[in-house]
Structure formats: C-alpha cells, structure tokens
Design a protein around this motif. Sequence first.
Motif, PDB file in Angstrom:
ATOM      1  N   LEU A 119      -5.891   7.221  -3.389  1.00  6.57           N
ATOM      2  CA  LEU A 119      -5.063   7.573  -2.226  1.00  6.57           C
ATOM      3  C   LEU A 119      -5.729   7.263  -0.882  1.00  6.57           C
ATOM      4  N   PRO A 120      -7.027   7.508  -0.713  1.00 10.74           N
ATOM      5  CA  PRO A 120      -7.651   7.115   0.568  1.00 10.74           C
ATOM      6  C   PRO A 120      -7.614   5.612   0.821  1.00 10.74           C
ATOM      7  N   PHE A 121      -7.735   4.794  -0.246  1.00 16.17           N
ATOM      8  CA  PHE A 121      -7.628   3.347  -0.058  1.00 16.17           C
ATOM      9  C   PHE A 121      -6.236   2.960   0.430  1.00 16.17           C
ATOM     10  N   CYS A 122      -5.225   3.552  -0.166  1.00 15.94           N
ATOM     11  CA  CYS A 122      -3.845   3.266   0.259  1.00 15.94           C
ATOM     12  C   CYS A 122      -3.609   3.749   1.690  1.00 15.94           C
ATOM     13  N   ALA A 123      -4.120   4.934   2.007  1.00 18.60           N
ATOM     14  CA  ALA A 123      -3.940   5.478   3.358  1.00 18.60           C
ATOM     15  C   ALA A 123      -4.658   4.608   4.394  1.00 18.60           C
ATOM     16  N   ALA A 124      -5.858   4.161   4.049  1.00 24.02           N
ATOM     17  CA  ALA A 124      -6.594   3.289   4.975  1.00 24.02           C
ATOM     18  C   ALA A 124      -5.825   1.988   5.189  1.00 24.02           C
ATOM     19  N   CYS A 180       0.835  -1.213   0.000  1.00 24.95           N
ATOM     20  CA  CYS A 180       0.000   0.000   0.000  1.00 24.95           C
ATOM     21  C   CYS A 180       0.870   1.263   0.000  1.00 24.95           C
ATOM     22  N   ILE A 181       1.939   1.248   0.786  1.00 17.49           N
ATOM     23  CA  ILE A 181       2.832   2.412   0.843  1.00 17.49           C
ATOM     24  C   ILE A 181       3.497   2.633  -0.516  1.00 17.49           C
ATOM     25  N   VAL A 182       3.999   1.564  -1.120  1.00 23.18           N
ATOM     26  CA  VAL A 182       4.683   1.676  -2.413  1.00 23.18           C
ATOM     27  C   VAL A 182       3.710   2.128  -3.500  1.00 23.18           C
ATOM     28  N   VAL A 183       2.515   1.536  -3.541  1.00 25.20           N
ATOM     29  CA  VAL A 183       1.522   1.911  -4.547  1.00 25.20           C
ATOM     30  C   VAL A 183       1.098   3.364  -4.364  1.00 25.20           C
ATOM     31  N   GLY A 184       0.906   3.780  -3.119  1.00 28.47           N
ATOM     32  CA  GLY A 184       0.550   5.183  -2.857  1.00 28.47           C
ATOM     33  C   GLY A 184       1.637   6.137  -3.334  1.00 28.47           C
ATOM     34  N   ALA A 185       2.902   5.791  -3.080  1.00 27.59           N
ATOM     35  CA  ALA A 185       4.005   6.642  -3.529  1.00 27.59           C
ATOM     36  C   ALA A 185       4.084   6.685  -5.052  1.00 27.59           C
ATOM     37  N   ILE A 186       3.865   5.557  -5.699  1.00 35.17           N
ATOM     38  CA  ILE A 186       3.900   5.520  -7.170  1.00 35.17           C
ATOM     39  C   ILE A 186       2.754   6.341  -7.758  1.00 35.17           C
ATOM     40  N   LEU A 187       1.575   6.220  -7.165  1.00 40.39           N
ATOM     41  CA  LEU A 187       0.429   6.976  -7.668  1.00 40.39           C
ATOM     42  C   LEU A 187       0.651   8.485  -7.532  1.00 40.39           C
ATOM     43  N   VAL A 188       1.216   8.908  -6.404  1.00 35.78           N
ATOM     44  CA  VAL A 188       1.474  10.342  -6.210  1.00 35.78           C
ATOM     45  C   VAL A 188       2.561  10.815  -7.166  1.00 35.78           C
ATOM     46  N   GLY A 189       3.618  10.016  -7.314  1.00 33.43           N
ATOM     47  CA  GLY A 189       4.714  10.406  -8.205  1.00 33.43           C
ATOM     48  C   GLY A 189       4.302  10.431  -9.659  1.00 33.43           C
ATOM     49  N   ALA A 190       3.424   9.553 -10.070  1.00 34.02           N
ATOM     50  CA  ALA A 190       3.000   9.483 -11.468  1.00 34.02           C
ATOM     51  C   ALA A 190       1.822  10.408 -11.750  1.00 34.02           C
ATOM     52  N   LYS A 191       1.303  11.048 -10.731  1.00 35.75           N
ATOM     53  CA  LYS A 191       0.124  11.919 -10.869  1.00 35.75           C
ATOM     54  C   LYS A 191      -0.979  11.184 -11.621  1.00 35.75           C
ATOM     55  N   ALA A 192      -1.358  10.049 -11.076  1.00 35.14           N
ATOM     56  CA  ALA A 192      -2.338   9.157 -11.691  1.00 35.14           C
ATOM     57  C   ALA A 192      -3.712   9.803 -11.737  1.00 35.14           C
ATOM     58  N   PRO A 193      -4.492   9.441 -12.756  1.00 36.50           N
ATOM     59  CA  PRO A 193      -5.873   9.934 -12.777  1.00 36.50           C
ATOM     60  C   PRO A 193      -6.656   9.298 -11.625  1.00 36.50           C
TER      61      PRO A 193
END
Length: 118
Positions: A58-63, A39-52
């Motif tokens: 992001l809330p799913f990853c944070a949860a 979850c941490i890695v996926v959240g970081a990748i999503l933020v870095g890639a500015k995913a749609p």
Amino acid sequence: MKRQAYQPILITDASRSQDDQLRSRQRRYIVMMSIRAVCIVVGAILVGAKAPLLWLWLPFCAAGMVLIPWLAVLLANDGPPKEQHRIGAKLRRRQRHEPSPRALSAEERPHRVIDAEP
C-alpha cells in the motif's frame, strides 16, 4: 568595421521543432498519468482482496499516486535539455574571439590631453 566570417549552420546542430517537443512531453505525461491510474486500481484491488503484506504494498501504491502526478507536471512543463556539445561549441566560439588586428593596444593609442588653460 571588418565583417565576421560566415559560419554555416549545420543541420545536425538544429534543435527539434516546437511541435515535436510538445508531442514528446504530452506522451510522457500520458504515460506517467496512466501509471498513476494503475497504482490507484492496484491499491484498490489489494485493499478489497485483503492481500497478504498489505502494509508493504500500500505505501508503494500511495507513493505512486502522490509523486507521479507531481513529477508528470514538472516534466511536461520542462523544456528540452541543453546538449553538452552545443554549450561547448558556444564556449569555444567565445574563446576564439580575438581582438581585430586593427585594434591598438593601450600604449599605442594616442592619449587625449585636456588642458584647463586656454
């Protein structure tokens, strides 16, 4: 005093050993913490890639990062669940317990009389 009848212990009723229980709890903890790391890695990748739809993912990853460690610790410290057939067997044994046939009812017991005068 009458001895109670010997009731053999069935091997199928035996609980798992402490080592087996500990190993299964450790595996469960490792799996859950691995999911947290993902979850941490996926959240970081999503933020870095500015995913749609970042606001959705992001809330799913944070949860996952917040709730999974809490659940992992609770489950790792939890003991084995009590099996229903064991609980039922204990209750049946208690219900079967009848007074011994040698016991006298209240009416049959001799009453002790205490007299104050000599």
